[in-house]
Design a protein around this motif. Structure first.
Motif, mmCIF file in Angstrom:
data_model
loop_
_atom_site.group_PDB
_atom_site.id
_atom_site.type_symbol
_atom_site.label_atom_id
_atom_site.label_comp_id
_atom_site.label_asym_id
_atom_site.label_seq_id
_atom_site.Cartn_x
_atom_site.Cartn_y
_atom_site.Cartn_z
ATOM 1 N N VAL A 29 44.804 41.919 39.942
ATOM 2 C CA VAL A 29 44.180 41.456 38.693
ATOM 3 C C VAL A 29 42.673 41.658 38.737
ATOM 4 O O VAL A 29 42.070 42.126 37.765
ATOM 5 N N SER A 30 42.050 41.349 39.841
ATOM 6 C CA SER A 30 40.592 41.515 39.928
ATOM 7 C C SER A 30 40.189 42.985 39.923
ATOM 8 O O SER A 30 39.164 43.350 39.341
ATOM 9 N N LEU A 31 40.974 43.861 40.544
ATOM 10 C CA LEU A 31 40.666 45.294 40.525
ATOM 11 C C LEU A 31 40.780 45.874 39.117
ATOM 12 O O LEU A 31 39.954 46.675 38.693
ATOM 13 N N VAL A 32 41.798 45.468 38.375
ATOM 14 C CA VAL A 32 41.963 45.940 37.000
ATOM 15 C C VAL A 32 40.785 45.470 36.144
ATOM 16 O O VAL A 32 40.241 46.229 35.341
ATOM 17 N N ALA A 33 40.384 44.230 36.311
ATOM 18 C CA ALA A 33 39.242 43.703 35.551
ATOM 19 C C ALA A 33 37.961 44.444 35.922
ATOM 20 O O ALA A 33 37.138 44.756 35.044
ATOM 21 N N TYR A 34 37.768 44.753 37.185
ATOM 22 C CA TYR A 34 36.576 45.473 37.633
ATOM 23 C C TYR A 34 36.524 46.878 37.036
ATOM 24 O O TYR A 34 35.482 47.322 36.566
ATOM 25 N N ASN A 35 37.656 47.591 37.043
ATOM 26 C CA ASN A 35 37.698 48.933 36.451
ATOM 27 C C ASN A 35 37.429 48.885 34.960
ATOM 28 O O ASN A 35 36.777 49.771 34.413
ATOM 29 N N GLY A 36 37.928 47.864 34.283
ATOM 30 C CA GLY A 36 37.663 47.709 32.859
ATOM 31 C C GLY A 36 36.179 47.508 32.585
ATOM 32 O O GLY A 36 35.627 48.075 31.641
ATOM 33 N N LEU A 37 35.517 46.738 33.419
ATOM 34 C CA LEU A 37 34.079 46.515 33.256
ATOM 35 C C LEU A 37 33.290 47.792 33.524
ATOM 36 O O LEU A 37 32.311 48.084 32.836
ATOM 37 N N GLN A 38 33.724 48.561 34.514
ATOM 38 C CA GLN A 38 33.059 49.833 34.802
ATOM 39 C C GLN A 38 33.183 50.782 33.620
ATOM 40 O O GLN A 38 32.217 51.437 33.235
ATOM 41 N N ASN A 39 34.364 50.863 33.034
ATOM 42 C CA ASN A 39 34.573 51.744 31.889
ATOM 43 C C ASN A 39 33.758 51.293 30.677
ATOM 44 O O ASN A 39 33.223 52.125 29.944
ATOM 45 N N GLN A 40 33.644 49.992 30.472
ATOM 46 C CA GLN A 40 32.830 49.485 29.373
ATOM 47 C C GLN A 40 31.364 49.840 29.583
ATOM 48 O O GLN A 40 30.662 50.197 28.635
ATOM 49 N N ALA A 41 30.890 49.748 30.809
ATOM 50 C CA ALA A 41 29.498 50.086 31.102
ATOM 51 C C ALA A 41 29.234 51.571 30.879
ATOM 52 O O ALA A 41 28.211 51.960 30.302
ATOM 53 N N LYS A 42 30.166 52.432 31.314
ATOM 54 C CA LYS A 42 30.005 53.871 31.100
ATOM 55 C C LYS A 42 30.022 54.211 29.611
ATOM 56 O O LYS A 42 29.244 55.039 29.146
ATOM 57 N N THR A 43 30.916 53.575 28.854
ATOM 58 C CA THR A 43 30.994 53.813 27.419
ATOM 59 C C THR A 43 29.711 53.362 26.739
ATOM 60 O O THR A 43 29.192 54.047 25.848
ATOM 61 N N SER A 44 29.181 52.248 27.161
ATOM 62 C CA SER A 44 27.926 51.757 26.603
ATOM 63 C C SER A 44 26.781 52.731 26.875
ATOM 64 O O SER A 44 25.957 52.999 25.993
ATOM 65 N N ALA A 45 26.737 53.287 28.069
ATOM 66 C CA ALA A 45 25.700 54.271 28.405
ATOM 67 C C ALA A 45 25.868 55.541 27.576
ATOM 68 O O ALA A 45 24.890 56.131 27.106
ATOM 69 N N ALA A 46 27.111 55.964 27.365
ATOM 70 C CA ALA A 46 27.370 57.166 26.562
ATOM 71 C C ALA A 46 26.976 56.951 25.107
ATOM 72 O O ALA A 46 26.363 57.820 24.476
ATOM 73 N N LYS A 47 27.305 55.784 24.553
ATOM 74 C CA LYS A 47 26.915 55.468 23.170
ATOM 75 C C LYS A 47 25.405 55.414 23.033
ATOM 76 O O LYS A 47 24.842 55.874 22.048
#
Length: 144
Positions: A29-47
């Protein structure tokens, strides 16, 4: 000590297995949450990179009455006479802010942008990769 007291000391195998399963579930559960946060950060940087390109392209359009032909027109220091970096043009974008490339599949860097001018030079399309949705997204400026 009696045999009854010796048996009550320690954990049974079933109790240990239950604890191991609970720890494994919490780890997943913690690994899935961590990957989700990483993807959100990358998407934010791309936007953010796409927004920067859109704003600078609009400034370029205001100054030159046309949209830049490519991303290099905004990021190349040596364009123009004198060079853009010396004239202090408001549309100049530092090359480290964005990287030109394809966003059809997940790019290596979050700030990778795909820029193209619309027919008739009345607008432009800016594509960036949304890491949360695993798909490219497009933003239009001007009238395409």
């Amino acid at each position: 000590m009696t045999t009854k007291n010796i048996k009550n000391q320690g954990f049974t195998l079933v109790e240990l297995l239950i604890v191991i399963v609970i720890i494994a579930i919490l780890t997943v559960v913690s690994l899935v949450a961590y990957n989700g946060l990483q993807n959100q950060a990358k998407t934010s940087a791309a936007k953010s990179a796409a927004d920067a390109v859109a704003k600078k392209a609009e400034l370029y359009n205001t100054a030159k009455s046309k949209y830049p032909a490519n991303l290099a027109a905004l990021t190349d220091k040596t364009v123009g006479t004198p060079p853009v970096s010396q004239t202090g043009e408001p549309y100049y974008l530092d090359a480290s802010t964005v990287k030109s490339g394809s966003v059809a599949s997940a790019p290596e860097e979050a700030n990778t942008i795909e820029y193209s001018v619309c027919p008739g030079d009345k607008g432009a399309k800016i594509k960036y990769y949304n890491f949360s949705k695993s798909a490219a997204e497009e933003r239009q400026i001007g009238s395409c």
